[in-house]
Design a protein around this motif. Structure first.
Motif, short mmCIF file in Angstrom:
data_model
loop_
_atom_site.label_atom_id
_atom_site.label_comp_id
_atom_site.label_asym_id
_atom_site.label_seq_id
_atom_site.Cartn_x
_atom_site.Cartn_y
_atom_site.Cartn_z
N LEU A 21 52.26 -34.32 8.01
CA LEU A 21 51.12 -35.17 7.74
C LEU A 21 49.91 -34.36 7.29
O LEU A 21 49.13 -34.79 6.42
CB LEU A 21 50.77 -35.98 9.00
CG LEU A 21 49.61 -36.98 8.89
CD1 LEU A 21 49.92 -38.06 7.86
CD2 LEU A 21 49.32 -37.61 10.25
N SER A 22 49.76 -33.16 7.86
CA SER A 22 48.63 -32.31 7.49
C SER A 22 48.73 -31.82 6.04
O SER A 22 47.71 -31.47 5.44
CB SER A 22 48.55 -31.10 8.42
OG SER A 22 49.59 -30.17 8.16
N ILE A 23 49.96 -31.79 5.50
CA ILE A 23 50.10 -31.40 4.09
C ILE A 23 49.38 -32.41 3.20
O ILE A 23 48.64 -32.05 2.28
CB ILE A 23 51.59 -31.30 3.70
CG1 ILE A 23 52.26 -30.15 4.47
CG2 ILE A 23 51.75 -31.11 2.20
CD1 ILE A 23 53.75 -30.03 4.21
N GLY A 24 49.58 -33.71 3.51
CA GLY A 24 48.86 -34.74 2.76
C GLY A 24 47.36 -34.67 2.99
O GLY A 24 46.57 -34.83 2.05
N ILE A 25 46.98 -34.40 4.25
CA ILE A 25 45.55 -34.27 4.55
C ILE A 25 44.97 -33.06 3.83
O ILE A 25 43.84 -33.12 3.31
CB ILE A 25 45.34 -34.15 6.07
CG1 ILE A 25 45.80 -35.43 6.76
CG2 ILE A 25 43.89 -33.87 6.40
CD1 ILE A 25 45.74 -35.37 8.28
N SER A 26 45.73 -31.97 3.77
CA SER A 26 45.25 -30.77 3.07
C SER A 26 45.04 -31.05 1.59
O SER A 26 44.06 -30.58 0.99
CB SER A 26 46.26 -29.62 3.25
OG SER A 26 46.40 -29.28 4.61
N TYR A 27 45.97 -31.79 1.01
CA TYR A 27 45.82 -32.13 -0.40
C TYR A 27 44.56 -32.98 -0.62
O TYR A 27 43.80 -32.76 -1.56
CB TYR A 27 47.05 -32.89 -0.89
CG TYR A 27 46.97 -33.32 -2.33
CD1 TYR A 27 47.26 -32.42 -3.36
CD2 TYR A 27 46.61 -34.62 -2.68
CE1 TYR A 27 47.17 -32.80 -4.70
CE2 TYR A 27 46.52 -35.01 -4.00
CZ TYR A 27 46.81 -34.10 -5.01
OH TYR A 27 46.71 -34.48 -6.32
N LEU A 28 44.35 -33.93 0.30
CA LEU A 28 43.16 -34.79 0.19
C LEU A 28 41.89 -33.97 0.38
O LEU A 28 40.92 -34.13 -0.39
CB LEU A 28 43.24 -35.90 1.25
CG LEU A 28 42.07 -36.90 1.27
CD1 LEU A 28 41.97 -37.64 -0.06
CD2 LEU A 28 42.24 -37.88 2.42
N LEU A 29 41.88 -33.07 1.39
CA LEU A 29 40.70 -32.24 1.63
C LEU A 29 40.43 -31.32 0.45
O LEU A 29 39.27 -31.09 0.08
CB LEU A 29 40.90 -31.42 2.90
CG LEU A 29 40.89 -32.18 4.22
CD1 LEU A 29 41.19 -31.24 5.38
CD2 LEU A 29 39.55 -32.88 4.45
N THR A 30 41.52 -30.79 -0.12
CA THR A 30 41.35 -29.92 -1.29
C THR A 30 40.74 -30.68 -2.45
O THR A 30 39.82 -30.18 -3.13
CB THR A 30 42.71 -29.34 -1.71
OG1 THR A 30 43.27 -28.59 -0.62
CG2 THR A 30 42.57 -28.43 -2.91
#
Length: 438
Positions: free
Chosen positions: A192-201
């Motif tokens: 889930l953090s991979i998607g969050i990381s993409y969004l944060l990026t």
């Protein structure tokens, strides 16, 4: 910023975020497992320590052995676990040569402890060990124990040592289940953090890309605006070389044109420097208490004279009879920009009004004029750099579309607000709100 560089920066930021989440989840898992492991055995270890200190319990076991009891006493504090042949806690009486003496008291449980041996190397300390379960035909899971061994109190029955056992298979199974659930949860949340990381990026890159785009536009617009006066100056000077016999009077028009463009270029350079300092947070404010009524009265004198010469009505509504804290030179520059625009974009017979009053804890300033109105689309962009709502007229009046952008930056630095709205039935109002206390 080209696409290749932007994508590289985005990927780098994404990998940093994903790695950071992975490290955090890993450390969190290790800490949680370690804390759970310590807390899981804490109660067991405490019960073992209490058991070896309970002299009544030990004496009861020795007495039971002495009377050759074949069953566990009714008041035994060590019941069997329902549904299994295993037990949680049991006392073992050892002889000096390592023989279990209370076999009859143990009853059927002794079959599970056939492989148990006496270890006197670590008396009075809690130890962990495992033995094979001999109570079943199939070799199933090992029996896991934590135990503590102590010397037996003086007796004539040959009991030399007392060992208290606590079965930990249930704790081990619970920890194993908890560990599996924790690992699966961490993997799920890391994915889930991979998607969050993409969004944060994506979110973090937006201001960078916007700033880069803004910088590109600034450089392009500045280059364009600088090119025009430089070209005029160059042409005027080259024209002088083509007529070496002419006097200054003969070429006064070319010289005047070059000087006019030089002055315009100087003003543009100063404006660009102001904006550059603001962008790099180098725009320093020198705030001091200022008498507002006197400040406004001195400010409007030249503009009032210009308005009278142009047959325009200039009205001053100077109601602020107090002091405020601000950078006098910078706010003076803002009002000069607004009043200068009001004079440029109004015709003979139009009215210009400057209002100054105190509203709550703010100093309210309004510059109104009855000239042409501004569309909603232009209002949204009027404070942008190099934006001119009427480019042809702005060139005639010497504007570069930087004045209002500079005004907004100065007001923002003062933690104030500047807005533009319509004046009914016709005209424009520029409103400024500045905190009185700076």
């Amino acid at each position: 910023m080209n696409n290749e560089r932007s994508n590289k920066q985005r990927l780098q930021s994404f990998l940093i975020n994903v790695s950071a989440f992975a490290i955090v989840f890993f450390l969190l898992s290790v800490i949680v497992l370690e804390l759970f492991n310590q807390s899981a055995y804490r109660e067991t270890d405490l019960s073992l320590e209490q058991a070896v200190e309970d002299t009544r319990l030990i004496q009861a076991e020795i007495s039971s052995f002495q009377t050759d009891s074949l069953t566990t006493p009714p008041d035994s504090t060590m019941p069997k676990i329902p549904g299994t042949n295993r037990f949680n806690t049991q006392l073992i009486l050892w002889s000096a040569d390592g023989e279990i003496l209370n076999k009859q008291t143990l009853g059927g449980r002794f079959s599970q402890l056939t492989n148990l041996t006496l270890n006197t190397d670590n008396l009075e300390s809690i130890q962990s060990f495992s033995i094979d379960d001999q109570s079943t035909d199939a070799n199933e899971d090992k029996l896991l124990f934590r135990s503590i061994t102590t010397e037996a109190p003086a007796n004539n029955l040959g009991v030399s040592y007392i060992q208290v056992l606590a079965n930990t298979n249930q704790i081990k199974n619970a920890m194993s289940n908890f560990q599996t659930i924790l690992i699966l949860s961490m993997i799920f949340f890391w994915i889930l953090s991979i998607g969050i990381s993409y969004l944060l990026t994506t979110i973090s890159m937006r201001p960078i890309l916007a700033s880069w785009k803004k910088q590109q536009e600034f450089v392009e617009n500045a280059s364009h605006e600088l090119r025009t006066p430089l070209t005029i100056i160059q042409n005027s000077l080259e024209r002088l070389f083509t007529k070496p016999n002419h006097t200054i009077i003969d070429e006064s028009e070319s010289i005047a044109q070059a000087l006019a463009e030089t002055r315009r270029l100087t003003g543009l350079t100063a404006d660009l420097l102001t904006i550059a300092r603001s962008d790099s947070n180098q725009l320093t404010l020198v705030k001091e208490p200022v008498e507002l009524a006197h400040f406004i009265a001195e400010l409007v004198k030249p503009f009032k004279e210009i308005a009278e010469l142009d047959n325009k009505r200039f009205i001053i509504e100077n109601f602020a009879e107090t002091t405020a804290v601000f950078d006098q030179k910078k706010v003076h520059q803002v009002l000069v920009i607004l009043l200068d625009n009001a004079l440029k974009y109004t015709n003979a017979g139009d009215k210009i009004t400057l209002l100054s009053e105190i509203s709550n804890k703010h100093w309210l300033i309004e510059v109104k004029n009855t000239g042409p109105s501004i569309t909603d689309e232009e209002k949204a962009r009027i404070f942008d750099r190099f934006y001119r709502e009427d480019r042809s007229r702005s060139k005639e009046t010497g504007g570069y579309g930087l004045g209002l952008a500079i005004a907004k930056q100065i007001i923002d630095e003062h933690k104030g607000q500047i807005t533009v709205k319509d004046l009914q039935p016709k005209g424009v109002v520029f409103q400024i709100r500045l905190p009185r206390e700076g």
